[in-house]
Each structure stands twice: as structure tokens, then as C-alpha cells.
Design a protein around this motif. Sequence first.
Motif, PDB file in Angstrom:
ATOM      1  N   LEU A   7       0.813  -1.213   0.000  1.00 56.68           N
ATOM      2  CA  LEU A   7       0.000   0.000   0.000  1.00 56.68           C
ATOM      3  C   LEU A   7       0.846   1.262   0.000  1.00 56.68           C
ATOM      4  O   LEU A   7       1.900   1.320   0.628  1.00 56.68           O
ATOM      5  CB  LEU A   7      -0.934   0.002   1.218  1.00 56.68           C
ATOM      6  N   LYS A   8       0.338   2.286  -0.664  1.00 55.08           N
ATOM      7  CA  LYS A   8       1.019   3.578  -0.722  1.00 55.08           C
ATOM      8  C   LYS A   8       0.530   4.535   0.353  1.00 55.08           C
ATOM      9  O   LYS A   8       1.080   5.609   0.539  1.00 55.08           O
ATOM     10  CB  LYS A   8       0.820   4.222  -2.097  1.00 55.08           C
ATOM     11  N   GLN A   9      -0.546   4.173   1.052  1.00 54.05           N
ATOM     12  CA  GLN A   9      -1.078   5.015   2.111  1.00 54.05           C
ATOM     13  C   GLN A   9      -1.592   4.147   3.246  1.00 54.05           C
ATOM     14  O   GLN A   9      -1.989   3.007   3.049  1.00 54.05           O
ATOM     15  CB  GLN A   9      -2.204   5.912   1.595  1.00 54.05           C
ATOM     16  N   ARG A  10      -1.588   4.707   4.438  1.00 56.00           N
ATOM     17  CA  ARG A  10      -2.068   3.969   5.605  1.00 56.00           C
ATOM     18  C   ARG A  10      -3.591   3.927   5.578  1.00 56.00           C
ATOM     19  O   ARG A  10      -4.243   4.935   5.366  1.00 56.00           O
ATOM     20  CB  ARG A  10      -1.577   4.634   6.886  1.00 56.00           C
ATOM     21  N   LEU A  11      -4.140   2.741   5.797  1.00 56.62           N
ATOM     22  CA  LEU A  11      -5.582   2.587   5.744  1.00 56.62           C
ATOM     23  C   LEU A  11      -6.243   2.987   7.046  1.00 56.62           C
ATOM     24  O   LEU A  11      -5.661   2.868   8.127  1.00 56.62           O
ATOM     25  CB  LEU A  11      -5.941   1.129   5.433  1.00 56.62           C
ATOM     26  N   LEU A  12      -7.483   3.446   6.944  1.00 52.50           N
ATOM     27  CA  LEU A  12      -8.295   3.693   8.127  1.00 52.50           C
ATOM     28  C   LEU A  12      -8.861   2.363   8.610  1.00 52.50           C
ATOM     29  O   LEU A  12      -8.920   1.386   7.865  1.00 52.50           O
ATOM     30  CB  LEU A  12      -9.438   4.658   7.805  1.00 52.50           C
ATOM     31  N   GLU A  13      -9.305   2.342   9.857  1.00 53.94           N
ATOM     32  CA  GLU A  13      -9.915   1.135  10.407  1.00 53.94           C
ATOM     33  C   GLU A  13     -11.153   0.766   9.603  1.00 53.94           C
ATOM     34  O   GLU A  13     -11.924   1.617   9.201  1.00 53.94           O
ATOM     35  CB  GLU A  13     -10.305   1.376  11.874  1.00 53.94           C
ATOM     36  N   LYS A  14     -11.321  -0.514   9.353  1.00 50.58           N
ATOM     37  CA  LYS A  14     -12.461  -1.044   8.626  1.00 50.58           C
ATOM     38  C   LYS A  14     -12.520  -0.544   7.181  1.00 50.58           C
ATOM     39  O   LYS A  14     -13.604  -0.426   6.599  1.00 50.58           O
ATOM     40  CB  LYS A  14     -13.774  -0.674   9.353  1.00 50.58           C
ATOM     41  N   SER A  15     -11.387  -0.197   6.590  1.00 50.53           N
ATOM     42  CA  SER A  15     -11.401   0.328   5.230  1.00 50.53           C
ATOM     43  C   SER A  15     -11.187  -0.763   4.175  1.00 50.53           C
ATOM     44  O   SER A  15     -11.038  -0.459   3.007  1.00 50.53           O
ATOM     45  CB  SER A  15     -10.344   1.420   5.067  1.00 50.53           C
ATOM     46  N   TYR A  16     -11.147  -2.020   4.602  1.00 51.97           N
ATOM     47  CA  TYR A  16     -11.090  -3.105   3.631  1.00 51.97           C
ATOM     48  C   TYR A  16     -12.023  -4.213   4.084  1.00 51.97           C
ATOM     49  O   TYR A  16     -12.270  -4.405   5.277  1.00 51.97           O
ATOM     50  CB  TYR A  16      -9.666  -3.638   3.454  1.00 51.97           C
ATOM     51  N   LYS A  17     -12.587  -4.893   3.098  1.00 53.72           N
ATOM     52  CA  LYS A  17     -13.524  -5.962   3.416  1.00 53.72           C
ATOM     53  C   LYS A  17     -13.498  -7.005   2.312  1.00 53.72           C
ATOM     54  O   LYS A  17     -13.448  -6.665   1.130  1.00 53.72           O
ATOM     55  CB  LYS A  17     -14.951  -5.422   3.570  1.00 53.72           C
ATOM     56  N   ALA A  18     -13.530  -8.272   2.703  1.00 59.74           N
ATOM     57  CA  ALA A  18     -13.523  -9.367   1.737  1.00 59.74           C
ATOM     58  C   ALA A  18     -14.818 -10.167   1.848  1.00 59.74           C
ATOM     59  O   ALA A  18     -15.437 -10.233   2.914  1.00 59.74           O
ATOM     60  CB  ALA A  18     -12.318 -10.277   1.977  1.00 59.74           C
ATOM     61  N   PHE A  19     -15.222 -10.757   0.738  1.00 66.32           N
ATOM     62  CA  PHE A  19     -16.406 -11.608   0.721  1.00 66.32           C
ATOM     63  C   PHE A  19     -16.302 -12.531  -0.485  1.00 66.32           C
ATOM     64  O   PHE A  19     -15.369 -12.398  -1.296  1.00 66.32           O
ATOM     65  CB  PHE A  19     -17.696 -10.775   0.664  1.00 66.32           C
ATOM     66  N   VAL A  20     -17.225 -13.450  -0.611  1.00 66.37           N
ATOM     67  CA  VAL A  20     -17.175 -14.384  -1.735  1.00 66.37           C
ATOM     68  C   VAL A  20     -18.418 -14.243  -2.594  1.00 66.37           C
ATOM     69  O   VAL A  20     -19.480 -13.823  -2.126  1.00 66.37           O
ATOM     70  CB  VAL A  20     -17.044 -15.846  -1.253  1.00 66.37           C
ATOM     71  N   LEU A  21     -18.286 -14.598  -3.852  1.00 62.46           N
ATOM     72  CA  LEU A  21     -19.402 -14.665  -4.792  1.00 62.46           C
ATOM     73  C   LEU A  21     -19.433 -16.079  -5.359  1.00 62.46           C
ATOM     74  O   LEU A  21     -18.416 -16.580  -5.852  1.00 62.46           O
ATOM     75  CB  LEU A  21     -19.223 -13.645  -5.917  1.00 62.46           C
ATOM     76  N   LYS A  22     -20.582 -16.712  -5.249  1.00 59.50           N
ATOM     77  CA  LYS A  22     -20.671 -18.106  -5.693  1.00 59.50           C
ATOM     78  C   LYS A  22     -20.671 -18.206  -7.218  1.00 59.50           C
ATOM     79  O   LYS A  22     -20.812 -17.213  -7.933  1.00 59.50           O
ATOM     80  CB  LYS A  22     -21.937 -18.744  -5.132  1.00 59.50           C
ATOM     81  N   LYS A  23     -20.526 -19.427  -7.689  1.00 59.43           N
ATOM     82  CA  LYS A  23     -20.551 -19.662  -9.125  1.00 59.43           C
ATOM     83  C   LYS A  23     -21.879 -19.211  -9.713  1.00 59.43           C
ATOM     84  O   LYS A  23     -22.927 -19.324  -9.083  1.00 59.43           O
ATOM     85  CB  LYS A  23     -20.353 -21.158  -9.420  1.00 59.43           C
ATOM     86  N   ASP A  24     -21.822 -18.690 -10.937  1.00 60.27           N
ATOM     87  CA  ASP A  24     -23.031 -18.238 -11.624  1.00 60.27           C
ATOM     88  C   ASP A  24     -23.090 -18.933 -12.979  1.00 60.27           C
ATOM     89  O   ASP A  24     -22.533 -18.445 -13.963  1.00 60.27           O
ATOM     90  CB  ASP A  24     -22.997 -16.722 -11.791  1.00 60.27           C
ATOM     91  N   PRO A  25     -23.741 -20.092 -13.049  1.00 61.88           N
ATOM     92  CA  PRO A  25     -23.793 -20.850 -14.310  1.00 61.88           C
ATOM     93  C   PRO A  25     -24.399 -20.042 -15.459  1.00 61.88           C
ATOM     94  O   PRO A  25     -24.032 -20.231 -16.618  1.00 61.88           O
ATOM     95  CB  PRO A  25     -24.674 -22.061 -13.955  1.00 61.88           C
ATOM     96  N   ALA A  26     -25.312 -19.151 -15.151  1.00 58.51           N
ATOM     97  CA  ALA A  26     -25.982 -18.375 -16.198  1.00 58.51           C
ATOM     98  C   ALA A  26     -25.004 -17.496 -16.963  1.00 58.51           C
ATOM     99  O   ALA A  26     -25.159 -17.272 -18.163  1.00 58.51           O
ATOM    100  CB  ALA A  26     -27.099 -17.533 -15.586  1.00 58.51           C
ATOM    101  N   THR A  27     -24.010 -16.969 -16.261  1.00 61.36           N
ATOM    102  CA  THR A  27     -23.035 -16.080 -16.901  1.00 61.36           C
ATOM    103  C   THR A  27     -21.668 -16.731 -17.076  1.00 61.36           C
ATOM    104  O   THR A  27     -20.774 -16.134 -17.675  1.00 61.36           O
ATOM    105  CB  THR A  27     -22.861 -14.799 -16.067  1.00 61.36           C
ATOM    106  N   GLY A  28     -21.512 -17.952 -16.536  1.00 57.69           N
ATOM    107  CA  GLY A  28     -20.242 -18.641 -16.651  1.00 57.69           C
ATOM    108  C   GLY A  28     -19.180 -18.133 -15.695  1.00 57.69           C
ATOM    109  O   GLY A  28     -17.999 -18.449 -15.854  1.00 57.69           O
ATOM    110  N   ARG A  29     -19.581 -17.371 -14.706  1.00 56.72           N
ATOM    111  CA  ARG A  29     -18.596 -16.839 -13.757  1.00 56.72           C
ATOM    112  C   ARG A  29     -18.274 -17.875 -12.691  1.00 56.72           C
ATOM    113  O   ARG A  29     -19.158 -18.567 -12.186  1.00 56.72           O
ATOM    114  CB  ARG A  29     -19.136 -15.577 -13.099  1.00 56.72           C
TER     115      ARG A  29
END
Length: 420
Positions: A100-122
Amino acid sequence: MRKIFLLTLLACCMLLGAVAQAAQITDVKWGVNKADVLRIVVDVTDTAGYAVDMEGDTLNLTVNADKGAQVPHSKAVKSSLADSLKIVDKGSYTVVRVPLKQRLLEKSYKAFVLKKDPATGRPFRVVLDVTPRQASYSGSGAATTVVSNRPVVSNRPTKNNSSIKKNTVIKTSTAADKKADKKKSSSKKKNDNKKNTAAAKTETTVNKPVNKSDADKLAVIKGNGRFRTSGGIDGKIITLDAGHGGSDPGAIGSDGTKEKNITLAITKIVKEILEDKGAKVYMTRTTDVDVFGPNASDAEELQARVNVGEKYNSDMFVSLHINSSVNKNVGGFSTYYYPKTDNDLRLAQNIQNKLAANFGVDDLGVRQANFYVIKRISMPAVLVEMCFISNEKELTLMKGQWFQKKTARLIAEGIEKYFA
């Protein structure tokens, strides 16, 4: 018999080989939205766990999947947050390092998942959103980003016209339009309105108490109504926001439990309790749907939730979420607020005090944050993190009716105390 044994052994070897190769990273992409939020997307062939941690000035996203041979060891990034990212193969898992080029604030990043989407091939995806200091973070999902010329999030349509969500400009509600008309006579208020709505392209404004010296007792003018802060809960208008939903599962527990399901269950109970006390209660969603609708950005999804509170001239807005951490031992309740009025902190304190005094889990306290839904809505608002889905003990608790009913009751009592 020997032939049968050999065939069985071969089948087992093939099965073990398939399992070993079940989760493999096929691509790592990045994108930056108009608010300068950096999104990193890791494509995986199958479901995989993940963790996020800071190591000095480096943000690490660890994914429990092998690094595919076609995935490069590094990529250049054009962002105010970083110039590059590194993909490090650790054998049974892979680490995406972001210097990182700058110090992050608290709670400034968040991760999550997205399930497979057969309709779009993702494929199955692990998503990490990182917000710079000057941008407002959603707190409940992600940023508006297009990676490789296609939207990261796949959304399903809803039937609720008051729920608005991606790739289209948000239309302001009738209340917001009337509000804008009323503000034309005041250049100062118009300028404030432009400043507060640049990111979401709406005309929702942040209002301050009429008289700060007596803010806890006064009703505050907002839009074409007034939000009330005292006089008892009977007749008060409250909007409840069940975090995540639809294509966004939120945080996921070790057993597959999804944040979006827990938040909805508890929110429904809070609504019932508040209505029994005489309040008029609206919910941003009552089923497992995206609030805005199909093909929306996350800013539009979050603004759609804000729009529900504004549409009904609510006296308060309460967003319910479940927390998660890389440290599996971390647990407890916390309540977040943004100090746009003198009542946001007071609302957060009343709810947190009830939870902290009546549960045998850690009290993480009241905290200030720039979460979209509590910052960009005009009435007092809070975001409650109801324990940690990453903590095995609390995961077991939150799946039970006892926890859900007790948490809902204490949140309702905190709201009632606020209006007392």
C-alpha cells in the motif's frame, strides 16, 4: 478379487486427485471505481476459504487454493492505494499481497465471496475491496467496479420497485425530488447537497440539528418531514436494514452459514418487537434479494437501502450485520455511527449498552465509521455488528433462536431507550 481391489484403488486415487485439484486459482483481476475504491477479484475453480490481514504496509489476501500455472506472479495496478500486487504460491494456499502507498483507516477493507453463476459462466470468486481515506466505504459489501469489461457482481432481479440496484443512474425518490426543490432557495444548502451526493448521484442530503444545544430533545427538519428523537417509541417511524442479501452473501462461516440469512432473521424479529411497542417499521428487504435489482453497482445497492429510509421520512435507520475476522478468537458486539447529527452517537450508545450489559460476549464498544448507509442517510443511523461468524462459539450461538431472539430484543430495547 485382485482386479476389483485394483479398480477400487484406482477410483480412490482418481477421487483424491480430483479433490486435491478441486480448488485452483485461475485468475487474479483488479479494478478501480469512481470513488477510487480498489477491488481485487480472485477466480477459483471451486469453493475456497479465505483470510485478510495487514502485515506492516502490505495487505494480504490468503485464499485456500492452489495458484494456477497461468496466473502471473505479479500485476501492475493503477490506483491511489497501490502500484502493484503480487501473487505468491504457498503450495496448498496462495497469498495475494498488496503493498500500500497510504495507511488505511480502520475497517477500510472488506472481503467476501461470490458463488458460481452458471448463467453467466462466472466462477467462484473471492473479492477484496480496499477504500482510500477520502472515499466512503460501504461496510456491507463492495465497490462499483468492472473487471475485464464485465461486472464483478451478478445480481438477481427483485419485484420491489422501492428497492433500487447497477450500471444505471439512481433515480431520486419523490421525497428527494421535493427536498431538492425546497433547497433551491438556499445556495448554501444546495452546495451542501452537491457535496454530500457526488459519489451516488442522488439528491439525498445530510441534515444537522436545528439547535445543537438541545439536539437530544428537538425534532430535526429533514426533507418534507421531521425526524423525532424523543417522546417515546409509539408512532415513531423506523427503517431496518438487513445487511447483504441476494447475490451478496456477506461473511460466511466455516460451516457455510451466510451472514445475509442471519441478519434477515434477526431483523424480522426486531421489526415485530418494535411494532408491538407501537412503532411503524419498514425493512429494506424482507426476503433474500438484492435491494436495488439486477445489474447494479454496490453504490446503487447501498443507496437503494438509504432511499427506503428517506422515502418513509424515518426517524431512524438501523443496519444489522454480522462481523468476521482473520483471528478466529475475536468476538463480540460493536455498533458503528457517523456523526452527521448529534443523535447518531446517542443512538449507537443506547443499542450497544443494551447488548454489552446482557450478553456473555466481548463488548467491542461504539465506533465511528464512514459506512455508506449510515453516512449518506439524513436521519440518525447506526450499523450493528452482531458478533463474529468467524468465531466458532459465536457462529454456533447466532444460528440458534435463543441468540436471534435475545439480540433482537436488546436492539429493540436500545431503540426504545433512545426515544425515552
